[in-house]
Design an enzyme around this catalytic site. Structure first.
Site, PDB file in Angstrom:
ATOM      1  N   SER A  77       0.847  -1.202   0.000  1.00 44.67           N
ATOM      2  CA  SER A  77       0.000   0.000   0.000  1.00 44.67           C
ATOM      3  C   SER A  77       0.879   1.246   0.000  1.00 44.67           C
ATOM      4  O   SER A  77       1.799   1.357   0.815  1.00 44.67           O
ATOM      5  CB  SER A  77      -0.914   0.027   1.222  1.00 44.67           C
ATOM      6  OG  SER A  77      -1.633   1.255   1.246  1.00 44.67           O
ATOM      7  N   VAL A 123       7.479   2.194   4.064  1.00 46.64           N
ATOM      8  CA  VAL A 123       8.424   1.562   3.143  1.00 46.64           C
ATOM      9  C   VAL A 123       7.918   1.682   1.707  1.00 46.64           C
ATOM     10  O   VAL A 123       8.692   1.966   0.785  1.00 46.64           O
ATOM     11  CB  VAL A 123       8.683   0.089   3.527  1.00 46.64           C
ATOM     12  CG1 VAL A 123       9.609  -0.587   2.522  1.00 46.64           C
ATOM     13  CG2 VAL A 123       9.288   0.004   4.924  1.00 46.64           C
ATOM     14  N   CYS A 124       6.615   1.508   1.499  1.00 46.80           N
ATOM     15  CA  CYS A 124       6.038   1.626   0.147  1.00 46.80           C
ATOM     16  C   CYS A 124       6.205   3.044  -0.387  1.00 46.80           C
ATOM     17  O   CYS A 124       6.522   3.239  -1.562  1.00 46.80           O
ATOM     18  CB  CYS A 124       4.558   1.239   0.158  1.00 46.80           C
ATOM     19  SG  CYS A 124       4.250  -0.444   0.704  1.00 46.80           S
ATOM     20  N   ASP A 125       5.984   4.011   0.466  1.00 47.95           N
ATOM     21  CA  ASP A 125       6.169   5.415   0.115  1.00 47.95           C
ATOM     22  C   ASP A 125       7.622   5.642  -0.320  1.00 47.95           C
ATOM     23  O   ASP A 125       7.885   6.195  -1.396  1.00 47.95           O
ATOM     24  CB  ASP A 125       5.809   6.272   1.336  1.00 47.95           C
ATOM     25  CG  ASP A 125       6.018   7.760   1.113  1.00 47.95           C
ATOM     26  OD1 ASP A 125       5.030   8.495   1.096  1.00 47.95           O
ATOM     27  OD2 ASP A 125       7.189   8.204   0.980  1.00 47.95           O
TER      28      ASP A 125
END
Length: 167
Positions: free
Chosen positions: A54, A59-61
C-alpha cells in the site's frame, strides 16, 4: 514458493513464482476505475515493476519515491510501474501529494490478476507482497526479487543495474 512474513509472522503467497528467463505473465490491472492496462500496453519497453502492499505505508512510500527519482535517469525506453491493490483514486491522490510524476501507478484491486500471475498475492491480507520484477523489451523476465519480509526495503541498486543492462 519462498517463505514470506509480515512482521515475522508467516503469510501465504498465492500464484506462480516467476523466475529470470521466464516469459513474463500477462495481467490486467486498472489505470483508473474504468480503464485497464496489461503487459501488452508496455510492449517494446523495458519494464521495472515495483510491487508494494500500500502506498500509504512508510516503506512503500519510500520505495515508490526512490524509483520515481531513478525513472527520470533511465530514458524513454524504460517504464517504471508501481502496482498495489490501493484503489486508483487513492493512488492518484498519493502521487499528487508526493509529487510522483515518472512512475505509472496501477491498481490490482479488482481481481488480483497481477498478484496471482506473479505469485505475490498475500492470502491472509489480499494485498500484494513487496517484490521487484525487471522485464526486457521482448517480455522476458530478467530480474526478480521476492522479499522474505514485507516490511523490508528491496535491493534498489540491483534492480536499477538490471534495468541499465537492458538499455
Amino acid at each position: 514458493m519462498a517463505k514470506a512474513a509480515f512482521k515475522g509472522n508467516p503469510i501465504t503467497l498465492i500464484g506462480t513464482e516467476v523466475k529470470p528467463g521466464d516469459k513474463a505473465p500477462d495481467f490486467t490491472v486498472n489505470k483508473n476505475l474504468l480503464e485497464t492496462a496489461s503487459l501488452a500496453d508496455y510492449a517494446g519497453k523495458v519494464k521495472l515493476i515495483s510491487v508494494v502492499p500500500s502506498l500509504d505505508t512508510g516503506v512503500c512510500d519510500a520505495q515508490t519515491r526512490r524509483f520515481n527519482e531513478e525513472a527520470a535517469k533511465l530514458g524513454d525506453n524504460v517504464v517504471v510501474l508501481t502496482i498495489s491493490v490501493d484503489l486508483p483514486f487513492a493512488q492518484s491522490r498519493w502521487c499528487g501529494a508526493a509529487g510522483i510524476d515518472k512512475v505509472v501507478t496501477l491498481s490490482d484491486y479488482k481481481n488480483r490478476s497481477f498478484g496471482k500471475a506473479y505469485g505475490v498475492l498475500i492470502d491472509e491480507l489480499q494485498l500484494l507482497m513487496r517484490s521487484i520484477f525487471v522485464i526486457d523489451a521482448n517480455d522476458t523476465v530478467q530480474y526478480v526479487e521476492y522479499l522474505g519480509e514485507m516490511t523490508e526495503h528491496p535491493n534498489y541498486e540491483a534492480a536499477i543495474e538490471a534495468v541499465k543492462k537492458l538499455v
